[in-house]
Design a protein around this motif. Structure first.
Motif, PDB file in Angstrom:
ATOM      1  N   TRP A 126       9.077  21.083 -11.077  1.00 50.80           N
ATOM      2  CA  TRP A 126       7.880  20.115 -11.294  1.00 50.80           C
ATOM      3  C   TRP A 126       7.649  19.195 -10.095  1.00 50.80           C
ATOM      4  CZ3 TRP A 126       9.185  15.072 -10.608  1.00 50.80           C
ATOM      5  CH2 TRP A 126      10.685  14.813 -11.056  1.00 50.80           C
ATOM      6  N   LEU A 127       8.359  19.401  -9.141  1.00 51.38           N
ATOM      7  CA  LEU A 127       8.095  18.414  -7.946  1.00 51.38           C
ATOM      8  C   LEU A 127       6.687  19.030  -7.279  1.00 51.38           C
ATOM      9  CD1 LEU A 127      11.694  17.954  -6.087  1.00 51.38           C
ATOM     10  CD2 LEU A 127      10.146  16.138  -6.949  1.00 51.38           C
ATOM     11  N   PRO A 128       5.908  18.253  -6.610  1.00 57.53           N
ATOM     12  CA  PRO A 128       4.686  18.844  -6.160  1.00 57.53           C
ATOM     13  C   PRO A 128       4.891  19.375  -4.435  1.00 57.53           C
ATOM     14  CG  PRO A 128       4.692  16.190  -5.968  1.00 57.53           C
ATOM     15  CD  PRO A 128       6.048  16.859  -6.981  1.00 57.53           C
ATOM     16  N   GLU A 129       3.985  19.931  -3.916  1.00 54.92           N
ATOM     17  CA  GLU A 129       4.019  20.378  -2.656  1.00 54.92           C
ATOM     18  C   GLU A 129       3.761  19.243  -1.534  1.00 54.92           C
ATOM     19  OE1 GLU A 129       1.081  23.260  -2.269  1.00 54.92           O
ATOM     20  OE2 GLU A 129       2.449  24.777  -2.961  1.00 54.92           O
ATOM     21  N   HIS A 130       3.408  18.147  -2.185  1.00 58.66           N
ATOM     22  CA  HIS A 130       3.373  17.055  -1.150  1.00 58.66           C
ATOM     23  C   HIS A 130       3.945  15.871  -1.461  1.00 58.66           C
ATOM     24  CE1 HIS A 130      -1.303  18.189  -0.225  1.00 58.66           C
ATOM     25  NE2 HIS A 130      -0.274  19.219   0.504  1.00 58.66           N
ATOM     26  N   TYR A 131       4.731  15.119  -0.396  1.00 58.41           N
ATOM     27  CA  TYR A 131       5.236  13.725  -0.707  1.00 58.41           C
ATOM     28  C   TYR A 131       4.877  12.809   0.236  1.00 58.41           C
ATOM     29  CZ  TYR A 131       9.673  11.093  -1.176  1.00 58.41           C
ATOM     30  OH  TYR A 131      10.467   9.619  -1.432  1.00 58.41           O
ATOM     31  N   PRO A 132       3.831  12.010   0.077  1.00 60.34           N
ATOM     32  CA  PRO A 132       3.282  11.113   0.995  1.00 60.34           C
ATOM     33  C   PRO A 132       4.197   9.962   1.177  1.00 60.34           C
ATOM     34  CG  PRO A 132       1.548  11.576  -0.751  1.00 60.34           C
ATOM     35  CD  PRO A 132       2.970  12.232  -1.052  1.00 60.34           C
ATOM     36  N   ILE A 133       4.178   9.123   2.168  1.00 57.73           N
ATOM     37  CA  ILE A 133       4.952   7.968   2.448  1.00 57.73           C
ATOM     38  C   ILE A 133       4.090   7.001   3.110  1.00 57.73           C
ATOM     39  CG2 ILE A 133       7.045   7.136   3.732  1.00 57.73           C
ATOM     40  CD1 ILE A 133       8.062  10.262   4.070  1.00 57.73           C
ATOM     41  N   THR A 134       4.090   5.840   2.694  1.00 60.39           N
ATOM     42  CA  THR A 134       3.329   4.637   3.115  1.00 60.39           C
ATOM     43  C   THR A 134       3.356   4.541   4.544  1.00 60.39           C
ATOM     44  OG1 THR A 134       4.562   3.077   2.077  1.00 60.39           O
ATOM     45  CG2 THR A 134       3.023   3.870   0.815  1.00 60.39           C
ATOM     46  N   SER A 135       2.671   4.050   5.353  1.00 60.83           N
ATOM     47  CA  SER A 135       2.871   3.714   6.718  1.00 60.83           C
ATOM     48  C   SER A 135       3.717   2.562   6.970  1.00 60.83           C
ATOM     49  CB  SER A 135       1.154   3.503   7.326  1.00 60.83           C
ATOM     50  OG  SER A 135       1.363   2.879   8.678  1.00 60.83           O
ATOM     51  N   ALA A 136       4.439   2.823   7.951  1.00 59.30           N
ATOM     52  CA  ALA A 136       5.593   1.574   8.301  1.00 59.30           C
ATOM     53  C   ALA A 136       5.005   0.216   8.706  1.00 59.30           C
ATOM     54  CB  ALA A 136       6.538   2.280   9.157  1.00 59.30           C
ATOM     55  N   GLU A 137       3.703   0.406   9.373  1.00 60.17           N
ATOM     56  CA  GLU A 137       3.015  -0.787   9.682  1.00 60.17           C
ATOM     57  C   GLU A 137       2.204  -1.462   8.837  1.00 60.17           C
ATOM     58  OE1 GLU A 137       2.523   2.217  11.327  1.00 60.17           O
ATOM     59  OE2 GLU A 137       4.230   1.820  12.648  1.00 60.17           O
ATOM     60  N   ALA A 138       1.950  -0.972   7.677  1.00 62.55           N
ATOM     61  CA  ALA A 138       0.769  -1.520   6.702  1.00 62.55           C
ATOM     62  C   ALA A 138       1.618  -2.528   5.905  1.00 62.55           C
ATOM     63  CB  ALA A 138       0.821  -0.327   5.538  1.00 62.55           C
ATOM     64  N   SER A 139       0.393  -3.381   5.573  1.00 60.19           N
ATOM     65  CA  SER A 139       0.734  -4.636   4.550  1.00 60.19           C
ATOM     66  C   SER A 139       0.653  -3.932   3.358  1.00 60.19           C
ATOM     67  CB  SER A 139      -0.506  -5.635   4.612  1.00 60.19           C
ATOM     68  OG  SER A 139      -1.642  -5.018   4.312  1.00 60.19           O
ATOM     69  N   VAL A 140       1.083  -4.949   2.245  1.00 60.85           N
ATOM     70  CA  VAL A 140       1.128  -4.716   0.930  1.00 60.85           C
ATOM     71  C   VAL A 140      -0.281  -3.994   0.265  1.00 60.85           C
ATOM     72  CG1 VAL A 140       1.566  -5.170  -1.581  1.00 60.85           C
ATOM     73  CG2 VAL A 140       3.391  -5.621   0.151  1.00 60.85           C
ATOM     74  N   ALA A 141      -1.239  -4.703   0.776  1.00 63.32           N
ATOM     75  CA  ALA A 141      -2.553  -4.424   0.543  1.00 63.32           C
ATOM     76  C   ALA A 141      -3.136  -3.130   0.972  1.00 63.32           C
ATOM     77  CB  ALA A 141      -3.540  -5.720   1.063  1.00 63.32           C
ATOM     78  N   GLU A 142      -2.806  -2.930   2.374  1.00 58.98           N
ATOM     79  CA  GLU A 142      -3.272  -1.685   3.022  1.00 58.98           C
ATOM     80  C   GLU A 142      -2.264  -0.446   2.357  1.00 58.98           C
ATOM     81  OE1 GLU A 142      -3.933  -3.385   7.430  1.00 58.98           O
ATOM     82  OE2 GLU A 142      -1.858  -2.552   6.737  1.00 58.98           O
TER      83      GLU A 142
END
Length: 310
Positions: A126-142
């Motif tokens: 059931w794990l998908p093929e993609h595992y996105p990770i938020t950008s290290a420089e992003a703010s919470v809003a971004e």
């Protein structure tokens, strides 16, 4: 000991699990049906024979699809458990060797009822093929904007990683996203924040340092635990800790870690094939690299660029 497990998948997306009978090792636990490869026997022929003996069905080998190989030790019992998806067969499965059989959707199976070696198979299903990770420089809003856009595109597994933001602020941002995460049937993992994951009822992605410090799995089964790995030792630690999956990096050159020597696909495949859990390829990769990753034993690809673009 080489063991083949058949993951029977029906038209409704359900899979068949079997309960080990009294008197056998791990009696009462559930597993994917199958059995040992006999000396001189081809592995897929062994799977055909075992499913005939255990379930009374004739499987179509043309429907076979390799899923994951799980090296596993039960004390002194060492085995390689090879899981194969089976999509076509004739006959109605019966519990000829098991105490019971049952058809369930993968998300409806509590991993705690499965034999330990079979849990990585369920995760790989059931794990998908993609595992996105938020950008290290992003703010919470971004980062929130990135995640919402990813959910709309179909992503269903996201790591919330905001190292430049105070932990409490990042945690509050994740909490605000949870209604949308749940609405899409997605999963969110907090980077390193075990306390926050417990408080919010989400998963956690551990650092390699945490892997070495922790003595036991930090969240109960059913709450996702992942880990960042960079070599076979860390993959083994992740498996021993009971992680559901790992990332292995860097596969290729990456701007975020310019001094790290890339593994390359051959080494990545060698290490991943000897791991006992699903592994995502990370480092210098994007969604277009999924096919290459799958050819090298990966569950899929993890990353920032190309996954969370708004």
């Amino acid at each position: 000991m080489h063991v083949l497990a058949g993951v029977l998948l029906d038209g409704a997306g359900r899979i068949l699990i079997a309960q080990r009978p009294p008197g056998k090792h791990l009696a009462g636990m559930w597993e994917f049906p199958g059995g040992k490869v006999e000396p001189g026997e081809a592995s897929l022929a062994a799977l055909e024979r075992e499913l005939d003996e255990e379930l009374g069905i004739a499987v179509d080998p043309l429907s076979f699809e390799g899923l994951i190989r799980v090296p596993w030790n039960y004390g002194e019992r060492h085995m390689l458990l090879e899981a194969v998806v089976v999509r076509a067969w004739s006959g109605e499965p019966q519990a000829l060797d098991a105490a019971a059989i049952d058809w369930r959707l993968p998300n409806d199976i509590d991993p705690a009822i499965l034999a330990p070696a079979d849990r990585p198979i369920l995760a790989a299903l059931w794990l998908p093929e993609h595992y996105p990770i938020t950008s290290a420089e992003a703010s919470v809003a971004e980062a929130s904007t990135q995640v919402r856009a990813a959910l709309a595109r179909g992503e269903r597994l996201v790591q919330w990683r905001l190292p430049a933001v105070p932990v409490e602020t990042a945690r509050a941002g994740a909490a605000a996203l949870l209604p949308e995460i749940h609405r899409f049937g997605a999963q969110l993992l907090l980077n390193r924040d075990i306390e926050g994951a417990r408080a919010l009822g989400v998963g956690v992605h551990l650092s390699s340092l945490q892997l070495r410090e922790l003595q036991e799995r930090p969240l109960p089964l059913g709450a996702l635990v992942a880990a960042s790995c960079h070599d076979p030792e860390e993959l083994a630690l992740a498996s021993a800790l009971g992680c559901d999956f790992a990332t292995l990096s860097p596969v290729e050159d990456t701007a975020s870690h310019p001094d790290a020597a890339p593994l390359g696909w051959p080494r990545f495949a060698k290490w991943t094939e000897n791991a006992s859990l699903p592994v995502y390829a990370l480092g210098g990769l994007g969604p277009a690299d999924v096919a290459m990753a799958r050819m090298h034993a990966a569950q899929g690809v993890a990353g920032i660029q190309g996954f969370l673009a708004v």
